[in-house]
Design a protein around this motif. Structure first.
Motif, short mmCIF file in Angstrom:
data_model
loop_
_atom_site.label_atom_id
_atom_site.label_comp_id
_atom_site.label_asym_id
_atom_site.label_seq_id
_atom_site.Cartn_x
_atom_site.Cartn_y
_atom_site.Cartn_z
N PRO A 184 0.82 -1.23 0.00
CA PRO A 184 0.00 0.00 0.00
C PRO A 184 0.85 1.27 0.00
O PRO A 184 1.88 1.33 0.65
CB PRO A 184 -0.78 -0.12 1.32
CG PRO A 184 0.11 -0.94 2.20
CD PRO A 184 0.88 -1.86 1.31
N ARG A 185 0.36 2.25 -0.74
CA ARG A 185 1.06 3.53 -0.76
C ARG A 185 0.78 4.36 0.51
O ARG A 185 1.66 5.05 0.99
CB ARG A 185 0.60 4.37 -1.97
CG ARG A 185 1.62 4.58 -3.07
CD ARG A 185 1.20 4.01 -4.38
NE ARG A 185 1.40 2.59 -4.32
CZ ARG A 185 2.58 1.98 -4.52
NH1 ARG A 185 3.62 2.68 -4.85
NH2 ARG A 185 2.71 0.68 -4.42
N ASN A 186 -0.44 4.27 1.03
CA ASN A 186 -0.73 4.99 2.28
C ASN A 186 -0.29 4.10 3.45
O ASN A 186 -1.06 3.78 4.35
CB ASN A 186 -2.23 5.30 2.38
CG ASN A 186 -2.59 6.47 1.48
OD1 ASN A 186 -1.82 7.41 1.33
ND2 ASN A 186 -3.78 6.42 0.89
N GLU A 222 -12.49 8.98 3.87
CA GLU A 222 -11.57 10.02 4.35
C GLU A 222 -11.51 11.18 3.34
O GLU A 222 -11.56 12.34 3.71
CB GLU A 222 -10.18 9.38 4.51
CG GLU A 222 -9.09 10.30 4.99
CD GLU A 222 -9.00 10.40 6.50
OE1 GLU A 222 -9.69 9.62 7.18
OE2 GLU A 222 -8.27 11.29 6.98
N TYR A 232 -4.90 -4.07 4.72
CA TYR A 232 -4.78 -4.49 3.32
C TYR A 232 -3.50 -5.32 3.13
O TYR A 232 -3.52 -6.40 2.52
CB TYR A 232 -4.78 -3.26 2.39
CG TYR A 232 -4.22 -3.54 1.02
CD1 TYR A 232 -4.99 -4.16 0.04
CD2 TYR A 232 -2.88 -3.23 0.71
CE1 TYR A 232 -4.46 -4.46 -1.20
CE2 TYR A 232 -2.35 -3.53 -0.53
CZ TYR A 232 -3.13 -4.13 -1.48
OH TYR A 232 -2.60 -4.44 -2.71
N TRP A 271 -1.17 4.01 7.38
CA TRP A 271 -2.57 3.97 7.75
C TRP A 271 -2.96 2.61 8.31
O TRP A 271 -2.50 1.58 7.78
CB TRP A 271 -3.37 4.07 6.48
CG TRP A 271 -3.89 5.38 6.15
CD1 TRP A 271 -3.23 6.56 6.14
CD2 TRP A 271 -5.21 5.62 5.73
NE1 TRP A 271 -4.07 7.53 5.72
CE2 TRP A 271 -5.29 6.98 5.47
CE3 TRP A 271 -6.34 4.82 5.54
CZ2 TRP A 271 -6.46 7.57 5.04
CZ3 TRP A 271 -7.49 5.40 5.12
CH2 TRP A 271 -7.55 6.77 4.88
N VAL A 279 -5.72 8.77 -2.68
CA VAL A 279 -6.48 7.52 -2.61
C VAL A 279 -5.65 6.47 -3.35
O VAL A 279 -5.48 6.55 -4.56
CB VAL A 279 -7.87 7.67 -3.26
CG1 VAL A 279 -8.62 6.35 -3.23
CG2 VAL A 279 -8.66 8.76 -2.56
N ASP A 280 -5.13 5.54 -2.59
CA ASP A 280 -4.24 4.52 -3.14
C ASP A 280 -5.02 3.56 -4.05
O ASP A 280 -6.22 3.39 -3.89
CB ASP A 280 -3.62 3.75 -1.96
CG ASP A 280 -2.51 2.81 -2.38
OD1 ASP A 280 -2.14 2.83 -3.56
OD2 ASP A 280 -2.01 2.07 -1.51
N ALA A 310 -12.42 2.73 2.44
CA ALA A 310 -12.02 3.47 3.65
C ALA A 310 -11.34 4.78 3.26
O ALA A 310 -11.55 5.83 3.88
CB ALA A 310 -11.07 2.61 4.48
N GLU A 311 -10.53 4.73 2.21
CA GLU A 311 -9.84 5.95 1.76
C GLU A 311 -10.85 6.96 1.21
O GLU A 311 -10.70 8.17 1.41
CB GLU A 311 -8.84 5.60 0.67
CG GLU A 311 -7.69 4.75 1.15
CD GLU A 311 -6.75 4.38 0.01
OE1 GLU A 311 -5.56 4.58 0.17
OE2 GLU A 311 -7.24 3.89 -1.02
N GLU A 338 -5.82 1.09 7.86
CA GLU A 338 -6.53 0.37 6.78
C GLU A 338 -5.54 -0.21 5.78
O GLU A 338 -5.74 -1.29 5.23
CB GLU A 338 -7.51 1.30 6.04
CG GLU A 338 -8.75 1.65 6.82
CD GLU A 338 -8.53 2.79 7.80
OE1 GLU A 338 -7.36 3.24 7.95
OE2 GLU A 338 -9.50 3.23 8.44
N ALA A 339 -4.46 0.55 5.54
CA ALA A 339 -3.44 0.08 4.60
C ALA A 339 -2.74 -1.14 5.19
O ALA A 339 -2.40 -2.08 4.46
CB ALA A 339 -2.43 1.19 4.33
N TYR A 374 -10.22 -1.43 1.29
CA TYR A 374 -9.15 -0.44 1.51
C TYR A 374 -9.50 0.87 0.79
O TYR A 374 -9.47 1.96 1.38
CB TYR A 374 -7.84 -1.05 1.01
CG TYR A 374 -6.61 -0.17 0.98
CD1 TYR A 374 -6.36 0.79 1.96
CD2 TYR A 374 -5.65 -0.33 -0.02
CE1 TYR A 374 -5.21 1.58 1.91
CE2 TYR A 374 -4.50 0.43 -0.07
CZ TYR A 374 -4.28 1.39 0.88
OH TYR A 374 -3.14 2.16 0.84
#
Ligand code: SF4
Ligand code: SF4
Lengths: 401, 462
Positions: A128-130, B227, A139, A133, B205-206, B223-224, A135-136, B220
């Motif tokens: 994941p890029r974020n 936000e 993931y 986080w 947003v990934d 959720a982004e 949530e990331a 995922y």
């Protein structure tokens, strides 16, 4: 003074492709991994032999790679693609399948190109890029489980928790020993150079892990015998340099050679082909997700963008390593079309300038054509650092007087 | 002295044009066709002379099919973007930098105006009025160069949009694009804003890779999205409920449906009912909504009627060459010059990038966040390259294309990295000739020779 174990390491590296061949004849499988967040312990625990595919420095292979992945892909990936196209690399030849991660999307693209054109079996781990986080992380935990499932399919056996715990313990020991060895190269009156340690780190990407740990322990024992108390000093009369930026894989020693040839001394790095991936890896839970998350929680790779400068862990780590190694300047190496590091070059320079640390960006390819230009720039930088430290020293003397 | 040929709409079509419906906007206002006519024939040529430069190198040149009246309204939406965005911004609507080729439902629903890099640059260039094509391009290039100096020469031309924001040429309140598999530069360019004095809030947003059969990927993104919408809503002051989101989704789905219906009609027609410029201009409306989804959908409806009428009467679009070679265009952020291609005997019949997001409607029931996330993950353009290429081959067949041109910009690492792979797969699956062309000169009308020559040579080969 030479460290005898290093000779042994070199010899074992030469013998390694043949050894891999024999292991495969005995039914073992070799997994070539490419990336920055591939949890190697999982591959190891499943009974595979992991080897890192990271080659550089061959402009001809870059040209070959460009035929499949265009001339606008980063030089490193172009060479990897070229190496698969030619299939002459003795380690690549021994791979049964490949594991790529998507930390850097150029890496992911390479996985697709290699799978399509060279019919390789490739397993991909999404990253994941974020990355910071919650949530990331959730993931990524799912991705780690899926990655493990795909490996289990290829191993035709499930991952055993106790085998994973053994692999984690082994890798933890490797990391710990590497860190201890790393201190010696930066010390005053060092008995091992950064270049030697760098080669030693990269040898571990190919050798058998258990044997590698033993070789590291022997190296450390030799070092401790030769230098009982390594002390890192900033004013040891050298231009103490730190290397940062795009990775410098085996086969690419252009910049490192230039620095040495003009009298610079490298005392540290935060390269992803160097010590950085071995730092701050704290596996809290023995499970695929636990291992993978520990990888993600390290200092983030530059390919994972981070939007707040003040809390950037990469820059924080850079400062920390600079201060530990007492480096006086940074050579920031950026490979052509390596956006993750290139786009941050000016910012990193500005940030370090605030701490009084000069930075020289070297933007390069694997061709030899820029050798002289690079040498001139590095030489001037090394000279500038020398003069700067002489002035500081003189000022110190005057202040003391 | 260089004489510049000017494009203008002929007086004889005025009566027919003003008799057509005007356009409705999302704030409830309307503009009549008579007002649009006044703007496009009097005000705009004075304020934006560059847009009326009839030189073949003007890649943004208006369609010369003046009888396709929706095309004139399409030009109106383009040239009024600046005025509309500035007016709304002054009234408190946040402007958000986004990525192209992605659905805008979330941004509009949250009360923002999403602007993609291409439109930021168009807006930035329009901030100075009365410029000729050359002056306007020089202005754009100066912004681009300032960005390259600050960041890197390896960056693609999108860096110009970030420089325009940095240099405060245009007011942007939030930098919050979707990331995607097409784009190598967006995430790193967003990151560069963290060291600027202006400190514009940032968010991304990934977009996960290899997401097939992975429900956690959609969760995922969902959720982004929550936000993202929350961040925009804080700036816009809008209260976001599922109903608000679904209303926007329904509106934009209508746009997407209209655009796909138009494409199907257009592809099946014996004669291409419009030229390439008009065809692409319409499709883009359902992909971007140029600052106003209500007006865009309204115009899509009008366009569809006009195209149906033309097909019924077997009217060929003005400028479409006889026995035109049909070309399908692949790649992001850059494309061949439609006027040059027409002169060389070709017409563009489709574009993978814009069609990708248009082809995926968002589910209208259930969890709107998850629905948008799932639709994003279904974009054919953002799939694994092999899957993307298979979809492209399908589109090539449906549009009855004779050849495919894959274009990518200098510095566009991910598109360039898969250009050969996609070209090879499409060639094999669709049985058409393909080529790929790198473009390094976006925005420089005098320096387009290299790519133009390659495109023309390809058309000849087709
Ligand atoms: S980080 Fe740089 S060198 Fe590594 S794969 Fe990505 S672009 Fe290439
Ligand atoms: S040209 Fe490529 S890198 Fe640049 S914005 Fe477009 S997709 Fe991204």
């Amino acid at each position: 003074m030479s460290i005898k174990t290093l000779e042994k390491v070199r010899k074992r590296l030469e013998e390694r492709p043949e050894e891999l061949k024999r292991a495969r004849e005995d039914g073992r499988k070799v997994v070539g991994w490419v990336g920055y967040n591939v949890p190697e312990e999982i591959i190891h625990a499943l009974g595979f032999i992991p080897v890192r595919i990271a080659v550089g420095g061959d402009d001809r292979l870059v040209e070959v790679g460009a035929r499949y992945a265009s001339s606008k892909t980063c030089v490193f990936i172009r060479e990897i693609v070229g190496a698969f196209a030619e299939n002459q690399d003795p380690f690549i030849q021994q791979t049964d399948f490949l594991a790529f991660d998507a930390t850097c999307l150029q890496n992911y693209r390479a996985a697709e190109v290699i799978e399509y054109f060279f019919k390789k079996d490739v397993v991909v781990l999404g990253v994941p890029r974020n990355f910071d986080w919650d949530e990331a992380k959730q993931y990524f935990a799912h991705e780690a489980n899926e990655f493990t499932r795909l490996l289990e399919e290829r191993a035709e056996a499930p991952l055993d928790a106790s085998r994973l715990a053994e692999s984690v313990a082994l890798y933890n020991d490797i990391r710990k020993t590497l860190k201890s060895i790393y201190v010696f190269q930066a010390a005053k009156d060092n008995v091992i150079s950064w270049e030697e340690v760098y080669d030693l780190i990269q040898a571990g990407e190919l050798l058998d892990k258990q044997e590698y740990l033993s070789l590291l322990q022997q190296t450390l024992a030799e070092l401790q015998e030769l230098q009982q108390n390594p002390v890192i000093e900033g004013d040891d009369g050298n231009s103490r340099l730190f290397i940062s930026g795009s990775l410098i894989p085996r086969g690419d020693r252009k910049l490192i050679g230039i620095i040495k040839s003009v009298g610079g001394r490298i005392v540290g790095d935060d390269l992803w082909s160097g010590i950085l991936p071995h730092l701050d890896l704290d596996i809290k839970e023995i499970s695929p997700a636990g291992v993978a998350l520990a990888y993600l929680n390290r200092t983030p790779h530059a390919a994972l963008p981070y939007l707040d400068l003040a809390s950037d862990k990469r820059l924080k780590k850079l400062h920390e390593l600079l201060s530990e190694s007492k480096a006086q300047g940074v050579i920031y190496h950026t490979l052509r079309y390596c956006d993750p590091f290139t786009f941050k070059a000016k910012e990193t320079k500005n940030v370090l300038a605030k701490s009084g640390i000069p930075l020289l960006e070297i933007h390069t390819e694997y061709a030899g054509s820029d050798y002289e230009a690079m040498k001139t720039r590095v030489e001037a930088f090394v000279e500038m650092i020398k003069i700067k430290s002489e002035i500081t020293e003189e000022e110190g003397v005057l202040a003391d007087a | 002295m260089v004489t510049i040929s000017r494009f203008s709409y002929p007086e004889e079509i005025k009566d027919k044009f003003v008799a057509t419906p005007g356009l409705k906007f999302k704030d409830g206002s309307t503009v009549s066709s008579a007002e649009i006519w006044e703007f496009m024939t009097k005000e705009a040529p004075l304020r934006f002379p560059y847009a009326f430069d009839a030189g073949a190198n003007n890649i943004g040149r208006f369609s010369d099919d003046v009888h396709f009246l929706s095309g004139i309204k399409r030009g109106y939406l383009t040239l009024t973007l600046k005025d509309r965005v500035m007016k709304q911004h002054a009234a408190g609507t946040p402007t958000v930098l986004v990525q192209g080729g992605q659905a805008m439902d979330a941004y509009y629903a949250a009360g923002g105006i999403p602007v993609r890099p291409g439109l930021v640059m168009q807006w930035a260039r329009n901030m100075e009025e009365g410029l000729s094509l050359r002056q306007s391009e020089t202005l754009g290039l100066n912004i681009l160069e300032s960005g390259r100096r600050k960041i890197s020469i390896d960056a693609c031309n999108q860096i110009a949009a970030h420089a325009a924001i940095d240099n405060k040429v245009v007011p942007i309140d939030l930098i919050a694009p979707f990331l995607c598999l097409r784009c190598s530069d967006m995430s790193f360019l967003v990151e560069t804003h963290r060291n600027r004095v202006h400190d514009i809030p940032r968010y991304m947003v990934d977009y996960p890779v290899d997401h097939e059969n992975k429900p956690w990927a959609a969760e995922y993104i969902a959720a982004e999205l929550r936000e993202l919408i929350d961040k925009i809503a804080k700036l816009s002051g809008r209260k976001i409920t599922d109903e608000v989101l679904f209303n926007e989704i329904k509106l934009e789905n209508r746009g997407r449906r209209l655009a796909t219906e138009i494409a199907d009609l257009w592809w099946e027609a014996e004669n291409p009912p419009t030229n390439s410029t008009d065809f692409f201009g319409i499709a883009f409306l359902a992909n971007d909504f140029v600052g106003d989804p209500v007006a865009s959908v309204d115009l899509l409806e009008q366009s569809k009627k006009e195209i149906e009428e033309r097909i019924k009467n077997n009217v060929k679009g003005f400028g479409v060459p006889d026995h035109a070679k049909r070309l399908f265009i692949c790649g992001s952020c850059v494309g061949p010059n439609a006027h040059h291609a027409q002169t060389a005997g070709a017409i563009f019949v489709g574009r993978d990038d814009s069609w990708s997001c248009i082809s995926v409607p968002v589910e209208e029931e259930g969890d709107p966040y998850l629905n948008i996330a799932k639709s994003m993950l279904a974009y054919p353009y953002e799939q694994r390259t092999e899957k993307r290429a298979e979809w492209t081959a399908e589109m090539v067949k449906r549009s009855r294309a004779d050849g495919v041109i894959f274009m990518y910009q200098w510095g566009c690492n991910y598109q360039s990295g898969v250009a050969r792979m996609i070209s090879d797969i499409v060639k094999e699956r669709a049985g058409v000739v393909t080529t790929f062309v790198e473009v390094g000169e976006l925005g420089r009308s005098e320096a387009t020779e290299q790519s133009t020559n390659r495109v023309e040579a390809f058309i000849e080969m087709v």
